[in-house]
Design an enzyme around this catalytic site. Sequence first.
Site, PDB file in Angstrom:
ATOM      1  N   THR A  57     -11.913 -22.962   5.303  1.00 10.35           N
ATOM      2  CA  THR A  57     -11.415 -22.982   6.688  1.00 10.35           C
ATOM      3  C   THR A  57     -12.564 -22.503   7.567  1.00 10.35           C
ATOM      4  O   THR A  57     -12.949 -21.333   7.507  1.00 10.35           O
ATOM      5  CB  THR A  57     -10.207 -22.059   6.873  1.00 10.35           C
ATOM      6  OG1 THR A  57      -9.187 -22.470   5.967  1.00 10.35           O
ATOM      7  CG2 THR A  57      -9.673 -22.145   8.298  1.00 10.35           C
TER       8      THR A  57
ATOM      9  N   LYS B  36     -10.302 -14.189  10.988  1.00  9.57           N
ATOM     10  CA  LYS B  36     -11.401 -15.173  11.008  1.00  9.57           C
ATOM     11  C   LYS B  36     -10.881 -16.493  11.570  1.00  9.57           C
ATOM     12  O   LYS B  36     -11.485 -17.088  12.456  1.00  9.57           O
ATOM     13  CB  LYS B  36     -11.923 -15.347   9.579  1.00  9.57           C
ATOM     14  CG  LYS B  36     -13.082 -16.285   9.421  1.00  9.57           C
ATOM     15  CD  LYS B  36     -12.812 -17.556   8.669  1.00  9.57           C
ATOM     16  CE  LYS B  36     -12.018 -17.517   7.422  1.00  9.57           C
ATOM     17  NZ  LYS B  36     -11.735 -18.843   6.868  1.00  9.57           N
TER      18      LYS B  36
ATOM     19  N   LYS C 104      -6.180 -27.798  11.010  1.00  7.13           N
ATOM     20  CA  LYS C 104      -5.918 -26.483  10.401  1.00  7.13           C
ATOM     21  C   LYS C 104      -5.757 -25.415  11.495  1.00  7.13           C
ATOM     22  O   LYS C 104      -4.966 -24.488  11.366  1.00  7.13           O
ATOM     23  CB  LYS C 104      -7.064 -26.137   9.438  1.00  7.13           C
ATOM     24  CG  LYS C 104      -7.030 -24.745   8.857  1.00  7.13           C
ATOM     25  CD  LYS C 104      -6.023 -24.577   7.728  1.00  7.13           C
ATOM     26  CE  LYS C 104      -5.989 -23.129   7.256  1.00  7.13           C
ATOM     27  NZ  LYS C 104      -5.111 -22.896   6.133  1.00  7.13           N
TER      28      LYS C 104
HETATM   29  N1  LIG Z   1      -6.219 -17.373   0.212  1.00  2.52           N
HETATM   30  C1  LIG Z   1      -5.439 -18.231   0.864  1.00  2.52           C
HETATM   31  O1  LIG Z   1      -4.195 -18.138   0.820  1.00  2.52           O
HETATM   32  C2  LIG Z   1      -6.062 -19.356   1.674  1.00  2.52           C
HETATM   33  C3  LIG Z   1      -5.231 -20.385   2.135  1.00  2.52           C
HETATM   34  C4  LIG Z   1      -5.779 -21.421   2.866  1.00  2.52           C
HETATM   35  C5  LIG Z   1      -7.143 -21.431   3.151  1.00  2.52           C
HETATM   36  N2  LIG Z   1      -7.938 -20.413   2.719  1.00  2.52           N
HETATM   37  C6  LIG Z   1      -9.373 -20.466   3.041  1.00  2.52           C
HETATM   38  O2  LIG Z   1     -10.101 -20.834   1.869  1.00  2.52           O
HETATM   39  C7  LIG Z   1     -11.377 -20.183   1.866  1.00  2.52           C
HETATM   40  C8  LIG Z   1     -11.511 -19.351   0.592  1.00  2.52           C
HETATM   41  O3  LIG Z   1     -10.453 -18.421   0.556  1.00  2.52           O
HETATM   42  P1  LIG Z   1     -10.159 -17.531  -0.752  1.00  2.52           P
HETATM   43  O4  LIG Z   1      -8.836 -16.897  -0.514  1.00  2.52           O
HETATM   44  O5  LIG Z   1     -10.407 -18.329  -1.985  1.00  2.52           O
HETATM   45  O6  LIG Z   1     -11.294 -16.424  -0.588  1.00  2.52           O
HETATM   46  P2  LIG Z   1     -11.918 -15.413  -1.681  1.00  2.52           P
HETATM   47  O7  LIG Z   1     -10.960 -15.187  -2.798  1.00  2.52           O
HETATM   48  O8  LIG Z   1     -12.438 -14.242  -0.938  1.00  2.52           O
HETATM   49  O9  LIG Z   1     -13.145 -16.250  -2.271  1.00  2.52           O
HETATM   50  C9  LIG Z   1     -14.254 -16.587  -1.483  1.00  2.52           C
HETATM   51  C10 LIG Z   1     -15.222 -17.349  -2.350  1.00  2.52           C
HETATM   52  O10 LIG Z   1     -16.361 -17.702  -1.569  1.00  2.52           O
HETATM   53  C11 LIG Z   1     -17.547 -17.152  -2.178  1.00  2.52           C
HETATM   54  N3  LIG Z   1     -18.481 -16.777  -1.128  1.00  2.52           N
HETATM   55  C12 LIG Z   1     -18.211 -16.120   0.020  1.00  2.52           C
HETATM   56  N4  LIG Z   1     -19.329 -15.963   0.747  1.00  2.52           N
HETATM   57  C13 LIG Z   1     -20.322 -16.553   0.054  1.00  2.52           C
HETATM   58  C14 LIG Z   1     -21.712 -16.717   0.294  1.00  2.52           C
HETATM   59  N5  LIG Z   1     -22.281 -16.272   1.411  1.00  2.52           N
HETATM   60  N6  LIG Z   1     -22.442 -17.353  -0.649  1.00  2.52           N
HETATM   61  C15 LIG Z   1     -21.856 -17.808  -1.772  1.00  2.52           C
HETATM   62  N7  LIG Z   1     -20.542 -17.680  -2.064  1.00  2.52           N
HETATM   63  C16 LIG Z   1     -19.795 -17.053  -1.149  1.00  2.52           C
HETATM   64  C17 LIG Z   1     -17.055 -15.953  -2.981  1.00  2.52           C
HETATM   65  O11 LIG Z   1     -17.980 -15.608  -3.994  1.00  2.52           O
HETATM   66  P3  LIG Z   1     -17.892 -14.185  -4.741  1.00  2.52           P
HETATM   67  O12 LIG Z   1     -16.907 -14.373  -5.862  1.00  2.52           O
HETATM   68  O13 LIG Z   1     -19.258 -13.908  -5.218  1.00  2.52           O
HETATM   69  O14 LIG Z   1     -17.433 -13.175  -3.710  1.00  2.52           O
HETATM   70  C18 LIG Z   1     -15.746 -16.527  -3.533  1.00  2.52           C
HETATM   71  O15 LIG Z   1     -15.984 -17.427  -4.596  1.00  2.52           O
HETATM   72  C19 LIG Z   1     -11.454 -19.368   3.167  1.00  2.52           C
HETATM   73  O16 LIG Z   1     -12.101 -20.097   4.154  1.00  2.52           O
HETATM   74  C20 LIG Z   1      -9.980 -19.151   3.508  1.00  2.52           C
HETATM   75  O17 LIG Z   1      -9.785 -18.943   4.909  1.00  2.52           O
HETATM   76  C21 LIG Z   1      -7.423 -19.380   1.964  1.00  2.52           C
END
Ligand SMILES: NC(=O)c1ccc[n+]([C@@H]2O[C@H](COP(=O)([O-])OP(=O)(O)OC[C@H]3O[C@@H](n4cnc5c(N)ncnc54)[C@H](OP(=O)(O)O)[C@@H]3O)[C@@H](O)[C@H]2O)c1
Length: 289
Positions: A97, A240, A172
């Site tokens: 997102t 965010k 979104k």
């Molecule tokens: N969680 C939800 O319910 C949900 C629903 C819809 C959309 N989203 C969106 O989907 C995306 C991911 O969400 P998530 O919940 O999966 O987040 P998360 O669990 O915090 O995972 C984030 C991922 O991105 C990686 N990452 C972050 N910054 C990075 C960087 N600078 N370089 C390389 N890798 C990086 C992290 O690596 P590390 O493992 O090394 O930290 C991890 O693999 C976000 O944009 C969020 O807004 C989330």
Amino acid sequence: MTKLAFLGLGVMGFPMAGHLAAAGHEVTVYNRTASKAQDWVARHGGAAAKTPKEAATGAEMVFSCVGNDDDLRSVILGEEGAFAGMSQGSILIDNTTASAEVARELAEIGKQKGIAVIDAPVSGGQAGAENGALTVMCGGEADTFARAQPVIDAFARAVTLMGPSGAGQLTKMVNQICIAGLLQGLSEGMNFGLKAGLDMQKVIDVIGKGAAQSWQMDNRAATMCEGKFDFGFAVDWMRKDLGICLAEAENNGARLPVTALVDQFYAQVQARGGNRWDTSSLMQLLAKD
Ligand SMILES: NC(=O)c1ccc[n+]([C@@H]2O[C@H](COP(=O)([O-])OP(=O)(O)OC[C@H]3O[C@@H](n4cnc5c(N)ncnc54)[C@H](OP(=O)(O)O)[C@@H]3O)[C@@H](O)[C@H]2O)c1
């Protein structure tokens, strides 16, 4: 079977990449914290790469699901980024997102390299990712979308092309704007009912069958009344997303008065240490006042 790469094995990316592997694709994963990539390979097979570039080399399609605009730029652009390894005719499908601006920026840079880009943010949360039932909102060219859709289907219940680059992210944003105001209304309703001494399970059962029904009411109202806020999408992520919506509204002139207010309420939740609480924690501010 398609040769794929998946960058970012977080709460969402880990199961999404798993569904792609289960659908029979050959998946190479990259995660900044390498141990998560090893765990993924142990569970799903495929291979782990040390850099986004290495993962993307030879892939027909590269998926990314990281945090925000800057995280996205860092895994896609730059010497070790995915674009450095992708070949002409390949497709980047970004499930982060992020802003519509970064979606258009990546599409433009990709075009110069013969790489097509689809912005493809998702809705449905952790449960949707684990069950392969996400809603995917896409922006990009129709012919690229036609190639990507059958692959995205592995983790989706609905995959829709909304328009050109950025249109997926804009859709979104609409989703998040709708949820923000609704959650504040739901919090006020549940808090009011508790203060009035009503049996809230009964209230939810009754009004949940009427015009007040919503996904948030069905899935969060009961836990909100119990003061439990550990059910997925975190306040930090919501802030965010609302920041992205408010910035976009500066561009298009849309007024977002309630969204701006709810954003400030979420800032208060953060100040109370609720960064990782789920988005229904707006209720906490009312309950503790
Ligand atoms: N969680 C939800 O319910 C949900 C629903 C819809 C959309 N989203 C969106 O989907 C995306 C991911 O969400 P998530 O919940 O999966 O987040 P998360 O669990 O915090 O995972 C984030 C991922 O991105 C990686 N990452 C972050 N910054 C990075 C960087 N600078 N370089 C390389 N890798 C990086 C992290 O690596 P590390 O493992 O090394 O930290 C991890 O693999 C976000 O944009 C969020 O807004 C989330």
